[in-house]
Write a protein that holds these residues in place. Structure first.
Motif, PDB file in Angstrom:
ATOM      1  N   VAL B 234       0.703  -1.001  -0.095  1.00 37.57           N
ATOM      2  CA  VAL B 234      -0.051   0.030  -0.206  1.00 37.57           C
ATOM      3  C   VAL B 234       0.690   1.251  -0.028  1.00 37.57           C
ATOM      4  CG1 VAL B 234      -1.629   1.375   1.272  1.00 37.57           C
ATOM      5  CG2 VAL B 234      -1.959  -1.271   1.128  1.00 37.57           C
ATOM      6  N   LEU B 235       1.787   1.270   0.665  1.00 38.30           N
ATOM      7  CA  LEU B 235       2.794   2.465   0.638  1.00 38.30           C
ATOM      8  C   LEU B 235       3.191   2.701  -0.636  1.00 38.30           C
ATOM      9  CD1 LEU B 235       4.589   4.363   2.382  1.00 38.30           C
ATOM     10  CD2 LEU B 235       6.291   2.690   2.724  1.00 38.30           C
ATOM     11  N   GLY B 236       3.835   1.708  -1.373  1.00 35.82           N
ATOM     12  CA  GLY B 236       4.276   1.829  -2.647  1.00 35.82           C
ATOM     13  C   GLY B 236       3.179   2.243  -3.757  1.00 35.82           C
ATOM     14  N   MET B 237       1.946   1.848  -3.533  1.00 40.42           N
ATOM     15  CA  MET B 237       0.865   2.425  -4.132  1.00 40.42           C
ATOM     16  C   MET B 237       0.720   3.871  -3.960  1.00 40.42           C
ATOM     17  SD  MET B 237      -1.797  -0.767  -3.730  1.00 40.42           S
ATOM     18  CE  MET B 237      -2.998  -0.082  -4.490  1.00 40.42           C
ATOM     19  N   VAL B 238       0.481   4.334  -2.515  1.00 39.39           N
ATOM     20  CA  VAL B 238       0.326   5.663  -2.349  1.00 39.39           C
ATOM     21  C   VAL B 238       1.386   6.586  -2.855  1.00 39.39           C
ATOM     22  CG1 VAL B 238       0.291   7.166  -0.231  1.00 39.39           C
ATOM     23  CG2 VAL B 238      -1.128   5.063  -0.223  1.00 39.39           C
ATOM     24  N   CYS B 239       2.579   6.090  -2.664  1.00 40.79           N
ATOM     25  CA  CYS B 239       3.813   7.029  -3.057  1.00 40.79           C
ATOM     26  C   CYS B 239       3.642   7.140  -4.761  1.00 40.79           C
ATOM     27  CB  CYS B 239       5.123   6.168  -2.776  1.00 40.79           C
ATOM     28  SG  CYS B 239       5.690   6.362  -1.272  1.00 40.79           S
ATOM     29  N   VAL B 240       3.330   6.100  -5.271  1.00 46.42           N
ATOM     30  CA  VAL B 240       2.939   6.002  -7.131  1.00 46.42           C
ATOM     31  C   VAL B 240       2.104   7.237  -7.299  1.00 46.42           C
ATOM     32  CG1 VAL B 240       2.236   5.043  -9.013  1.00 46.42           C
ATOM     33  CG2 VAL B 240       3.907   4.021  -7.384  1.00 46.42           C
ATOM     34  N   GLY B 241       1.101   7.002  -6.419  1.00 47.79           N
ATOM     35  CA  GLY B 241      -0.229   7.942  -6.669  1.00 47.79           C
ATOM     36  C   GLY B 241       0.073   9.661  -6.535  1.00 47.79           C
ATOM     37  N   PHE B 242       0.806   9.652  -5.069  1.00 46.69           N
ATOM     38  CA  PHE B 242       0.953  11.096  -4.711  1.00 46.69           C
ATOM     39  C   PHE B 242       2.118  11.607  -5.771  1.00 46.69           C
ATOM     40  CE2 PHE B 242       3.320  14.023  -1.996  1.00 46.69           C
ATOM     41  CZ  PHE B 242       2.295  14.661  -1.490  1.00 46.69           C
ATOM     42  N   VAL B 243       3.318  11.022  -6.058  1.00 45.16           N
ATOM     43  CA  VAL B 243       4.322  11.362  -6.967  1.00 45.16           C
ATOM     44  C   VAL B 243       3.493  11.754  -8.381  1.00 45.16           C
ATOM     45  CG1 VAL B 243       6.371  11.020  -8.150  1.00 45.16           C
ATOM     46  CG2 VAL B 243       6.054  10.604  -5.751  1.00 45.16           C
ATOM     47  N   GLY B 244       2.737  11.014  -8.793  1.00 48.00           N
ATOM     48  CA  GLY B 244       2.019  11.245 -10.123  1.00 48.00           C
ATOM     49  C   GLY B 244       1.113  12.455 -10.056  1.00 48.00           C
ATOM     50  N   ALA B 245       0.467  12.670  -8.877  1.00 49.95           N
ATOM     51  CA  ALA B 245      -0.478  13.597  -8.915  1.00 49.95           C
ATOM     52  C   ALA B 245       0.340  15.071  -8.924  1.00 49.95           C
ATOM     53  CB  ALA B 245      -1.191  13.726  -7.592  1.00 49.95           C
ATOM     54  N   VAL B 246       1.490  14.996  -8.023  1.00 51.20           N
ATOM     55  CA  VAL B 246       2.325  16.225  -7.885  1.00 51.20           C
ATOM     56  C   VAL B 246       3.027  16.737  -9.179  1.00 51.20           C
ATOM     57  CG1 VAL B 246       4.581  17.217  -7.075  1.00 51.20           C
ATOM     58  CG2 VAL B 246       2.995  16.061  -5.505  1.00 51.20           C
ATOM     59  N   ILE B 247       3.394  15.812 -10.017  1.00 52.76           N
ATOM     60  CA  ILE B 247       3.929  16.191 -11.502  1.00 52.76           C
ATOM     61  C   ILE B 247       2.774  16.448 -12.330  1.00 52.76           C
ATOM     62  CG2 ILE B 247       5.206  15.181 -13.534  1.00 52.76           C
ATOM     63  CD1 ILE B 247       6.476  12.845 -11.548  1.00 52.76           C
ATOM     64  N   GLY B 248       1.738  15.932 -12.169  1.00 49.41           N
ATOM     65  CA  GLY B 248       0.191  16.604 -13.116  1.00 49.41           C
ATOM     66  C   GLY B 248       0.202  17.574 -12.857  1.00 49.41           C
ATOM     67  N   TYR B 249       0.084  18.266 -11.283  1.00 57.47           N
ATOM     68  CA  TYR B 249      -0.357  19.438 -11.014  1.00 57.47           C
ATOM     69  C   TYR B 249       0.605  20.523 -11.612  1.00 57.47           C
ATOM     70  CZ  TYR B 249      -1.311  23.336  -7.701  1.00 57.47           C
ATOM     71  OH  TYR B 249      -1.512  24.638  -7.462  1.00 57.47           O
TER      72      TYR B 249
END
Lengths: 271, 264
Positions: B234-249
């Motif tokens: 889950v930690l890996g998934m959350v990090c993938v989601g979070f980093v992706g969202a930051v770059i998208g923003y």
């Protein structure tokens, strides 16, 4: 008015050479479009007309009578199915900088400022920056848009956008201006004001003008001569009117109203 | 001009409701695990994930690297693949949109390669590059190129034809029309491509790392599976989601600034 020299010098010479020959000659123009592969639409039939140098000629007709197609053929954007267009005796085959086109739907570059739009023609033809700025500024001033050089099209009203369109066409140094229902999208009051402005601009820097409109008032107000097309396809020449009212004209002048009555009565609209 | 700037209040419900929904979501998740409805061997509770997150910030065990190192590896691979896909896909799409020769030559090959999921290339890339960074960059590049080409192509094709005719009446050459008219017209679609390609790259990154990697967020997830540690997954998934969202923003902000002149 030194900056005007670039654009006006070429046409002054031509004026001397061709004092009596017409600027534009349309010989028996017909146009048939093929729609959906098989359907033939006969848009123009046997149009012949001559436009004199520096004449303001209005092509008048209701919607769907082929008048824009005629203008586009003269511009070189369409080829006629029959007949030829001659500009200074040369057959027109493609668009060229000798003809400046103003579109009904403005057609400005949204990502360029007023200056960027007006200087487009000279820029495309490799005129150095300082010189094309001077040309563009001259025409921006001519159409009354000084102080708006750095505005983007979306910051301008419809009337101002069309001023940019006119300045842009002028700045390319054309001998002929082709205007395709340029004020069709404007409200009635702005439209009348823009007609007065068009007259003023044309009087200041004369060009041969072909002006397409569906508005009888606009035609009488602006034209040296009106060519009216029949109100159904294929578009044929209906009649030609010489308008010799003194300029600037008054919409409520008795002679104006008389002409208006005459042209209205003559135009047959079949639904 | 006669415009005054007026401050418009965001409706209160649009501030409160997202907070409420997020709060409810995480509380429910926590409760489901804590009460044992779902055993903690199958799903990690948010509290466990946060705990592991704090540990992994400094501790390289049990998977061999601290979290920042995983994120850095993934970010580097994704960024290189992403930039390469932009550098290749956007010009190709733009040229395909305007020049018939390029369209005729490139389209059939593109259409053949496009339906193959980039993940399907993984075995080949392992033959070619091993499990080093090159293979993953290649997979990411494949994933990013497709939306770049399509969006740039469509953007050019959507250039107002009357504008093109207008440019012709001004004596513009084909190349001038392409550079000064088609490319600016295509810009909104191109910026759409930046977003879509990023998502594709990021998704394919995780796919590539799940199968062939020794470091990275996808590797963290796959190690979590192998070591039967759901909180690490889950930690890996959350990090993938979070980093992706930051770059998208970040890309969205960039787009807003660059396209300010085109907005109507």
């Amino acid at each position: 008015m030194k900056s005007a020299d670039y654009a006006s010098s070429q046409y002054i010479c031509l004026e001397r050479d061709n004092m009596n020959t017409p600027k534009i000659v349309c010989q028996n123009i017909s146009k048939i479009f093929i729609q959906k592969g098989t359907q033939r639409v006969h848009v123009l039939q046997d149009i012949s007309l001559e436009v004199r140098d520096n004449e303001f000629l209005v092509i008048l007709g209701p919607g769907q009578c082929g008048k824009s197609t005629l203008l586009r053929i003269i511009a070189g954007l369409e080829t006629p199915s029959e007949g030829t267009v001659l500009l200074d005796g040369q057959t027109v085959t493609k668009p060229g900088p000798d003809r400046g086109l103003v579109f009904q739907s403005y057609m400005l570059f949204a990502w360029r400022t007023v200056m960027g739009n007006v200087e487009m023609g000279p820029k495309l033809n490799g005129v150095p920056k300082a010189e094309r700025r001077k040309i563009a500024q001259h025409y921006i001033n001519l159409v009354g848009l000084q102080k708006f050089e750095n505005h983007y099209p979306h910051q301008l009203s419809g009337g101002m956008k069309q001023r940019v369109g006119i300045a842009r066409a002028y700045a390319n140094g054309p001998q002929v201006m082709l205007l395709d229902e340029p004020f069709g999208q404007l409200d009635a009051q702005t439209r009348i004001f823009m007609e007065q402005e068009t007259e003023r601009i044309w009087q200041t820097e004369k060009r041969t003008v072909l002006f397409v409109t569906n508005n009888i008032d606009e035609a009488i107000f602006l034209a040296d001569r009106i060519v009216s097309l029949e109100g159904k396809l294929p578009g044929r020449m209906a009649s030609v009117y010489d308008i010799d009212l003194p300029r600037p004209r008054e919409h409520t002048d008795m002679k104006f109203l008389h002409l208006r009555q005459m042209i209205t009565d003559a135009s047959t609209l079949t639904l | 001009m006669a415009y005054e700037s007026v401050k418009v209040e965001k409706p209160l419900s649009l501030i409160l409701l997202p907070i409420l929904s997020v709060f409810t979501f995480f509380s429910a998740w926590e409760l489901i695990v804590d009460t044992g409805i779902v055993p903690s061997t199958m799903l990690a509770a948010p509290s466990a994930v946060i705990k592991l997150f704090l540990i992994k910030l400094t501790d390289p065990n049990p998977d061999g690297a601290i979290l920042a190192a995983h994120a850095w590896t993934s970010g580097k691979e994704a960024f290189i693949g992403y930039l390469l896909s932009l550098a290749f896909g956007l010009p190709l799409g733009l040229l395909m949109g305007w020049f018939t020769v390029v369209r005729g030559l490139a389209r059939p090959i593109f259409e053949l390669i496009r339906p193959i999921p980039p993940i399907a290339w993984i075995p080949l890339t392992i033959f070619w590059f091993g499990i080093g960074i090159e293979g993953k960059v290649f997979i990411i590049w494949l994933g990013g190129v497709v939306p770049c080409v399509i969006n740039a192509f469509v953007g050019v094709r959507m250039t107002n034809p009357t504008l093109i005719q207008m440019a012709r009446t001004y004596g513009a050459s084909d190349w001038q029309i392409f550079v000064q008219l088609c490319i600016p017209s295509a810009l909104p679609m191109v910026f759409g491509a930046l977003q879509i390609a990023l998502v594709c790259c990021w998704v394919n990154l995780v796919g590539a790392e799940l199968l062939a990697a020794d470091q990275g967020l996808g590797y963290l997830i796959s190690m979590g599976r192998r070591l039967a540690l759901p909180d690490m997954v889950v930690l890996g998934m959350v990090c993938v989601g979070f980093v992706g969202a930051v770059i998208g923003y970040a890309i969205e902000r960039l787009e807003c600034r660059l396209l300010a002149g085109i907005r109507r």
